[in-house]
Write an enzyme that holds these catalytic residues in place. Structure first.
Site, PDB file in Angstrom:
ATOM      1  N   GLU A   1      36.825 -20.768  -9.559  1.00 46.02           N
ATOM      2  CA  GLU A   1      35.673 -21.313  -8.852  1.00 46.02           C
ATOM      3  C   GLU A   1      36.086 -21.766  -7.457  1.00 46.02           C
ATOM      4  OE1 GLU A   1      32.478 -22.787 -11.803  1.00 46.02           O
ATOM      5  OE2 GLU A   1      33.848 -24.434 -11.441  1.00 46.02           O
TER       6      GLU A   1
ATOM      7  N   ASN B   1      27.318 -25.006 -17.413  1.00 48.40           N
ATOM      8  CA  ASN B   1      27.855 -26.325 -17.092  1.00 48.40           C
ATOM      9  C   ASN B   1      26.720 -27.173 -16.530  1.00 48.40           C
ATOM     10  OD1 ASN B   1      29.228 -28.555 -16.205  1.00 48.40           O
ATOM     11  ND2 ASN B   1      30.294 -27.497 -14.516  1.00 48.40           N
TER      12      ASN B   1
ATOM     13  N   HIS C   1      37.643 -29.246 -13.673  1.00 53.87           N
ATOM     14  CA  HIS C   1      36.585 -28.812 -12.746  1.00 53.87           C
ATOM     15  C   HIS C   1      36.855 -29.429 -11.372  1.00 53.87           C
ATOM     16  CE1 HIS C   1      32.707 -28.333 -10.837  1.00 53.87           C
ATOM     17  NE2 HIS C   1      32.488 -27.370 -11.700  1.00 53.87           N
TER      18      HIS C   1
ATOM     19  N   LYS D   1      26.664 -30.273 -15.974  1.00 56.69           N
ATOM     20  CA  LYS D   1      27.135 -31.412 -15.156  1.00 56.69           C
ATOM     21  C   LYS D   1      26.402 -32.686 -15.594  1.00 56.69           C
ATOM     22  CE  LYS D   1      28.337 -28.130 -11.614  1.00 56.69           C
ATOM     23  NZ  LYS D   1      28.660 -27.875 -10.221  1.00 56.69           N
TER      24      LYS D   1
ATOM     25  N   GLY E   1      27.693 -24.911  -5.842  1.00 56.62           N
ATOM     26  CA  GLY E   1      26.486 -25.648  -5.494  1.00 56.62           C
ATOM     27  C   GLY E   1      26.032 -25.462  -4.058  1.00 56.62           C
TER      28      GLY E   1
ATOM     29  N   GLU F   1      35.024 -30.836  -9.351  1.00 59.35           N
ATOM     30  CA  GLU F   1      34.379 -32.138  -9.148  1.00 59.35           C
ATOM     31  C   GLU F   1      35.223 -33.247  -9.784  1.00 59.35           C
ATOM     32  OE1 GLU F   1      30.549 -30.905 -10.606  1.00 59.35           O
ATOM     33  OE2 GLU F   1      30.324 -29.652  -8.823  1.00 59.35           O
TER      34      GLU F   1
ATOM     35  N   SER G   1      27.842 -20.761  -7.459  1.00 54.59           N
ATOM     36  CA  SER G   1      26.548 -20.212  -7.030  1.00 54.59           C
ATOM     37  C   SER G   1      26.187 -18.884  -7.700  1.00 54.59           C
ATOM     38  CB  SER G   1      26.489 -20.093  -5.507  1.00 54.59           C
ATOM     39  OG  SER G   1      26.550 -21.384  -4.914  1.00 54.59           O
TER      40      SER G   1
HETATM   41  P1  PGA Z   1      27.060 -23.850  -9.336  1.00 55.30           P
HETATM   42  O1  PGA Z   1      28.243 -24.632 -10.091  1.00 55.30           O
HETATM   43  O2  PGA Z   1      26.734 -22.662 -10.210  1.00 55.30           O
HETATM   44  O3  PGA Z   1      25.928 -24.825  -9.258  1.00 55.30           O
HETATM   45  O4  PGA Z   1      27.602 -23.429  -8.008  1.00 55.30           O
HETATM   46  C1  PGA Z   1      29.244 -23.956 -10.777  1.00 55.30           C
HETATM   47  C2  PGA Z   1      30.213 -24.943 -11.363  1.00 55.30           C
HETATM   48  O5  PGA Z   1      30.488 -25.968 -10.720  1.00 55.30           O
HETATM   49  O6  PGA Z   1      30.738 -24.734 -12.473  1.00 55.30           O
END
Ligand code: PGA
Length: 249
Positions: free
Chosen positions: A167, A9, A95, A11, A173, A97, A213
């Site tokens: 998640e 992903n 997601h 983003k 993140g 976000e 992460s």
């Molecule tokens: P990250 O994000 O691996 O940077 O923690 C995962 C995601 O949001 O899908």
């Protein structure tokens, strides 16, 4: 046997030249018989170029979001028809976000899931709790509700195309991943939820990823868990080597 699925992903990262540089770097390193299914989720702007560049590889293409209508006056939105046109096999939905910054509700997520399935695109549905919800002991109830609502009206025939990504929001993140055991427990609970709706056979065939992460040095902790079928990777998917190490870890 469920085949592992590891998705990158990206983003809101990578211009077209940057995205193509990633493909150039990863292409010669890919094996014919990668154990995991590998999916790249570039931003909308790079979908066409990446789609063309990965045509002769085992990499699959995915979008990071979709709108549920087929066409019309929805400025700024992208429809499932358009994603099919681009060759997207998968699309991320819900997601955290999107749920957080763009106020997507469980009902929006459900509409998107059904629209994708109607067009033959496999949704990667994200669910997960915030730190406050976890500390209040609400994880199980919340995740169960998110799964039930995302799949509302999704029939037996379609649900096996769905991938779920657990998640925990506090792990995204932040560099602070869930423990393998904990992620395995919640993913087991998601499987139980699927069992209650669709029965054993389907519950055992739907793939459920962990995300938050994930890095080359912690992937082993997740891949050895029996319920976890791969990873949805953000930050560590931006570099070809690190994504491949996770995909094979
Ligand atoms: P990250 O994000 O691996 O940077 O923690 C995962 C995601 O949001 O899908």
């Amino acid at each position: 046997m469920r085949r592992k699925i590891v998705a990158a992903n990206w983003k809101m990262n990578k211009t077209i030249p940057e995205a193509l540089a990633f493909v150039d770097e990863i292409r010669p390193k890919l094996r014919q018989d990668e154990e995991a299914e590998l999916v790249i989720c570039p931003p909308f702007t790079a979908l066409y170029s990446v789609g063309m560049a990965i045509k002769d590889t085992c990499l699959k293409l995915a979008a990071q979001d979709v709108f549920w209508e087929e066409s019309g006056a929805y400025t700024g939105e992208v429809s499932p028809v358009m994603l099919t046109d681009l060759g997207c096999e998968y699309t991320i939905v819900g997601h955290s976000e999107r749920r957080g910054y763009f106020k997507e509700s469980d009902m929006d997520v459900n509409r998107k899931v059904r629209a994708l399935l109607d067009h033959g695109i496999k949704p990667i549905v994200c669910v997960g709790e915030t730190l406050e919800q976890r500390e209040a002991g609400e994880t199980d109830e919340l995740v169960t509700r998110q799964v039930e609502m995302a799949l509302d009206g999704v029939g037996m025939n379609d649900v096996s195309s769905v991938v779920i990504a657990y998640e925990p929001i506090w792990a995204i993140g932040t560099g602070k991943s869930a423990s393998g055991e904990d992620a395995n427990r919640v993913i087991g609970l998601i499987r139980k939820t699927l069992k209650a709706i669709y029965g054993d056979g389907i519950a055992n065939s739907v793939r459920i990823q962990y995300g938050g992460s994930v890095k080359p040095d912690n992937i082993a902790e997740f891949s050895r868990q029996p319920e976890i079928d791969g990873a949805l990777v953000g930050g560590a998917s931006l570099k070809a080597d690190s994504f491949l190490a996770i995909a094979r870890g």
